[in-house]
Scaffold this motif. Sequence first.
Motif, PDB file in Angstrom:
ATOM      1  N   LYS A  26       0.807  -1.215   0.000  1.00  0.00           N
ATOM      2  CA  LYS A  26       0.000   0.000   0.000  1.00  0.00           C
ATOM      3  C   LYS A  26       0.848   1.276   0.000  1.00  0.00           C
ATOM      4  O   LYS A  26       0.445   2.295  -0.577  1.00  0.00           O
ATOM      5  CB  LYS A  26      -0.933   0.010   1.220  1.00  0.00           C
ATOM      6  CG  LYS A  26      -2.039  -1.019   1.166  1.00  0.00           C
ATOM      7  CD  LYS A  26      -3.037  -0.702   0.061  1.00  0.00           C
ATOM      8  CE  LYS A  26      -4.189  -1.688   0.039  1.00  0.00           C
ATOM      9  NZ  LYS A  26      -5.166  -1.377  -1.042  1.00  0.00           N
ATOM     10  N   THR A  27       2.007   1.224   0.665  1.00  0.00           N
ATOM     11  CA  THR A  27       2.799   2.450   0.831  1.00  0.00           C
ATOM     12  C   THR A  27       4.019   2.516  -0.077  1.00  0.00           C
ATOM     13  O   THR A  27       4.585   3.592  -0.279  1.00  0.00           O
ATOM     14  CB  THR A  27       3.287   2.571   2.289  1.00  0.00           C
ATOM     15  OG1 THR A  27       4.227   1.515   2.566  1.00  0.00           O
ATOM     16  CG2 THR A  27       2.129   2.510   3.269  1.00  0.00           C
ATOM     17  N   GLY A  28       4.448   1.372  -0.580  1.00  0.00           N
ATOM     18  CA  GLY A  28       5.658   1.352  -1.389  1.00  0.00           C
ATOM     19  C   GLY A  28       6.930   1.427  -0.547  1.00  0.00           C
ATOM     20  O   GLY A  28       8.039   1.521  -1.096  1.00  0.00           O
ATOM     21  N   ARG A  29       6.793   1.401   0.753  1.00  0.00           N
ATOM     22  CA  ARG A  29       7.948   1.427   1.657  1.00  0.00           C
ATOM     23  C   ARG A  29       8.206   0.023   2.169  1.00  0.00           C
ATOM     24  O   ARG A  29       7.281  -0.752   2.400  1.00  0.00           O
ATOM     25  CB  ARG A  29       7.685   2.383   2.833  1.00  0.00           C
ATOM     26  CG  ARG A  29       7.453   3.819   2.393  1.00  0.00           C
ATOM     27  CD  ARG A  29       7.050   4.702   3.567  1.00  0.00           C
ATOM     28  NE  ARG A  29       8.111   4.762   4.578  1.00  0.00           N
ATOM     29  CZ  ARG A  29       7.973   5.417   5.735  1.00  0.00           C
ATOM     30  NH1 ARG A  29       6.848   6.044   6.020  1.00  0.00           N
ATOM     31  NH2 ARG A  29       8.972   5.427   6.591  1.00  0.00           N
ATOM     32  N   MET A  30       9.496  -0.302   2.373  1.00  0.00           N
ATOM     33  CA  MET A  30       9.865  -1.650   2.782  1.00  0.00           C
ATOM     34  C   MET A  30      10.143  -1.722   4.280  1.00  0.00           C
ATOM     35  O   MET A  30      10.678  -0.784   4.878  1.00  0.00           O
ATOM     36  CB  MET A  30      11.104  -2.114   2.003  1.00  0.00           C
ATOM     37  CG  MET A  30      10.910  -2.124   0.496  1.00  0.00           C
ATOM     38  SD  MET A  30       9.481  -3.146  -0.021  1.00  0.00           S
ATOM     39  CE  MET A  30      10.102  -4.779   0.421  1.00  0.00           C
ATOM     40  N   PHE A  31       9.770  -2.833   4.840  1.00  0.00           N
ATOM     41  CA  PHE A  31      10.006  -3.087   6.260  1.00  0.00           C
ATOM     42  C   PHE A  31      11.502  -3.123   6.545  1.00  0.00           C
ATOM     43  O   PHE A  31      12.283  -3.704   5.797  1.00  0.00           O
ATOM     44  CB  PHE A  31       9.369  -4.427   6.645  1.00  0.00           C
ATOM     45  CG  PHE A  31       9.723  -4.908   8.027  1.00  0.00           C
ATOM     46  CD1 PHE A  31       9.280  -4.231   9.144  1.00  0.00           C
ATOM     47  CD2 PHE A  31      10.501  -6.043   8.195  1.00  0.00           C
ATOM     48  CE1 PHE A  31       9.599  -4.674  10.423  1.00  0.00           C
ATOM     49  CE2 PHE A  31      10.833  -6.499   9.462  1.00  0.00           C
ATOM     50  CZ  PHE A  31      10.382  -5.811  10.577  1.00  0.00           C
ATOM     51  N   ASP A  32      11.896  -2.478   7.662  1.00  0.00           N
ATOM     52  CA  ASP A  32      13.306  -2.390   8.050  1.00  0.00           C
ATOM     53  C   ASP A  32      13.484  -3.098   9.395  1.00  0.00           C
ATOM     54  O   ASP A  32      13.136  -2.546  10.446  1.00  0.00           O
ATOM     55  CB  ASP A  32      13.714  -0.915   8.155  1.00  0.00           C
ATOM     56  CG  ASP A  32      15.200  -0.731   8.436  1.00  0.00           C
ATOM     57  OD1 ASP A  32      15.856  -1.676   8.913  1.00  0.00           O
ATOM     58  OD2 ASP A  32      15.707   0.391   8.193  1.00  0.00           O
ATOM     59  N   LEU A  37      14.512  -3.372  15.491  1.00  0.00           N
ATOM     60  CA  LEU A  37      15.409  -3.704  16.599  1.00  0.00           C
ATOM     61  C   LEU A  37      15.736  -2.463  17.429  1.00  0.00           C
ATOM     62  O   LEU A  37      15.776  -2.514  18.659  1.00  0.00           O
ATOM     63  CB  LEU A  37      16.697  -4.335  16.056  1.00  0.00           C
ATOM     64  CG  LEU A  37      16.589  -5.764  15.525  1.00  0.00           C
ATOM     65  CD1 LEU A  37      17.875  -6.143  14.799  1.00  0.00           C
ATOM     66  CD2 LEU A  37      16.309  -6.748  16.657  1.00  0.00           C
ATOM     67  N   GLU A  38      15.955  -1.348  16.746  1.00  0.00           N
ATOM     68  CA  GLU A  38      16.252  -0.098  17.438  1.00  0.00           C
ATOM     69  C   GLU A  38      15.063   0.349  18.290  1.00  0.00           C
ATOM     70  O   GLU A  38      15.228   0.757  19.453  1.00  0.00           O
ATOM     71  CB  GLU A  38      16.595   0.985  16.410  1.00  0.00           C
ATOM     72  CG  GLU A  38      16.923   2.335  17.016  1.00  0.00           C
ATOM     73  CD  GLU A  38      17.167   3.395  15.957  1.00  0.00           C
ATOM     74  OE1 GLU A  38      17.158   4.599  16.311  1.00  0.00           O
ATOM     75  OE2 GLU A  38      17.350   3.041  14.774  1.00  0.00           O
ATOM     76  N   VAL A  39      13.868   0.243  17.724  1.00  0.00           N
ATOM     77  CA  VAL A  39      12.658   0.642  18.454  1.00  0.00           C
ATOM     78  C   VAL A  39      12.440  -0.256  19.662  1.00  0.00           C
ATOM     79  O   VAL A  39      12.134   0.222  20.763  1.00  0.00           O
ATOM     80  CB  VAL A  39      11.434   0.601  17.515  1.00  0.00           C
ATOM     81  CG1 VAL A  39      10.136   0.708  18.314  1.00  0.00           C
ATOM     82  CG2 VAL A  39      11.520   1.719  16.490  1.00  0.00           C
ATOM     83  N   MET A  40      12.628  -1.558  19.488  1.00  0.00           N
ATOM     84  CA  MET A  40      12.441  -2.492  20.605  1.00  0.00           C
ATOM     85  C   MET A  40      13.419  -2.194  21.734  1.00  0.00           C
ATOM     86  O   MET A  40      13.064  -2.261  22.916  1.00  0.00           O
ATOM     87  CB  MET A  40      12.605  -3.931  20.117  1.00  0.00           C
ATOM     88  CG  MET A  40      11.531  -4.398  19.140  1.00  0.00           C
ATOM     89  SD  MET A  40       9.912  -4.649  19.890  1.00  0.00           S
ATOM     90  CE  MET A  40      10.173  -6.218  20.718  1.00  0.00           C
ATOM     91  N   GLU A 159      16.362  -9.650  20.081  1.00  0.00           N
ATOM     92  CA  GLU A 159      17.285  -9.602  18.933  1.00  0.00           C
ATOM     93  C   GLU A 159      17.166 -10.843  18.058  1.00  0.00           C
ATOM     94  O   GLU A 159      17.387 -10.790  16.846  1.00  0.00           O
ATOM     95  CB  GLU A 159      18.730  -9.446  19.416  1.00  0.00           C
ATOM     96  CG  GLU A 159      19.015  -8.165  20.180  1.00  0.00           C
ATOM     97  CD  GLU A 159      18.702  -8.289  21.658  1.00  0.00           C
ATOM     98  OE1 GLU A 159      18.992  -7.333  22.400  1.00  0.00           O
ATOM     99  OE2 GLU A 159      18.169  -9.352  22.087  1.00  0.00           O
ATOM    100  N   ARG A 160      16.827 -11.966  18.662  1.00  0.00           N
ATOM    101  CA  ARG A 160      16.721 -13.212  17.894  1.00  0.00           C
ATOM    102  C   ARG A 160      15.554 -13.165  16.908  1.00  0.00           C
ATOM    103  O   ARG A 160      15.653 -13.695  15.797  1.00  0.00           O
ATOM    104  CB  ARG A 160      16.548 -14.407  18.839  1.00  0.00           C
ATOM    105  CG  ARG A 160      17.756 -14.678  19.718  1.00  0.00           C
ATOM    106  CD  ARG A 160      17.595 -15.997  20.467  1.00  0.00           C
ATOM    107  NE  ARG A 160      16.435 -15.991  21.345  1.00  0.00           N
ATOM    108  CZ  ARG A 160      16.464 -15.538  22.599  1.00  0.00           C
ATOM    109  NH1 ARG A 160      17.576 -15.045  23.105  1.00  0.00           N
ATOM    110  NH2 ARG A 160      15.370 -15.576  23.337  1.00  0.00           N
ATOM    111  N   ASP A 161      14.451 -12.563  17.328  1.00  0.00           N
ATOM    112  CA  ASP A 161      13.266 -12.508  16.478  1.00  0.00           C
ATOM    113  C   ASP A 161      12.361 -11.391  16.997  1.00  0.00           C
ATOM    114  O   ASP A 161      11.468 -11.625  17.798  1.00  0.00           O
ATOM    115  CB  ASP A 161      12.523 -13.852  16.504  1.00  0.00           C
ATOM    116  CG  ASP A 161      11.440 -13.936  15.436  1.00  0.00           C
ATOM    117  OD1 ASP A 161      10.977 -12.870  14.975  1.00  0.00           O
ATOM    118  OD2 ASP A 161      11.062 -15.064  15.060  1.00  0.00           O
ATOM    119  N   PRO A 162      12.593 -10.154  16.539  1.00  0.00           N
ATOM    120  CA  PRO A 162      11.838  -9.020  17.099  1.00  0.00           C
ATOM    121  C   PRO A 162      10.334  -9.103  16.851  1.00  0.00           C
ATOM    122  O   PRO A 162       9.553  -8.672  17.687  1.00  0.00           O
ATOM    123  CB  PRO A 162      12.453  -7.802  16.407  1.00  0.00           C
ATOM    124  CG  PRO A 162      13.134  -8.339  15.192  1.00  0.00           C
ATOM    125  CD  PRO A 162      13.589  -9.713  15.553  1.00  0.00           C
TER     126      PRO A 162
END
Length: 263
Positions: A26-32, A37-40, A159-162
């Motif tokens: 929908k947005t054309g943006r890719m998941f990072d 990880l930084e947010v978590m 870190e293993r699986d956010p």
Amino acid sequence: GGPYAPGRRDLAAEELKELIAWLERKTGRMFDNDRLLEVMALVNEQEGWYRKTRDLIAEAPKAPVTVVDTINATMQAQWQRGTKWAAGHARRMYEEIKALADAGHAAVPGEKYRLMWLGRGLWHDFAFYQNFEEKYGAAFVWSMYLAMGADAYIRNGFERDPLRALAARYIGMEDFLHMPPWNSGWFVHEAKRNRIDGVVYMAPANCMQAVEGSSFIVKALEKAGIPVLLFRGDPVDDRKWNRENMTELVGSFIEERIMAIPR
């Protein structure tokens, strides 16, 4: 590990992946993943400060702050969690409260009774919490907002699986707040740790899941020797709220239930 069935976590993680795929289309943006990880990590940092603050208030001889100070300060940052600003805000809140505690400051100098407020914050009448400080020395020192930050959000090993860690956080949120005996056991534990003398419990006035097993919560607290005043109200709609009547109700509860307990 943890208390959640693996299949339940797996399902929630797969739903997050489906949501990500839909948003990418929908947005054309890719998941990072690195950004997640930084947010978590920032969320853990922020909630860690809340844990230190919750523990500090629980252990202080007299509470350096009350729920009037902590509810708003906590929730401002909770709605921005995962940002550097929010983590810094939580740290500064802890440092400010610790400085008060270290100086021997008491939010209610004549504190005699420590009260727990159960339920959503009384957003339309925060001054209500302070009505009982001078007359009774009764301080509302606990609310779910700060305590939830301390106990409900932190996920280690993300870190293993956010995505799986994120799923574990949110599948448990409803259980944590609304499912006895999880919620009732947590409330009793927190009440004992904070040396709570009485609980004022504003239960929802409707029949959503948020009714949260109020009778079980009251029963668990009363069994632990902690008196409870249960009433139903709306946290944001003041049309059925009468401060004079409610002040009298809570005042009678303090006089007849809390002050009657031998100390």
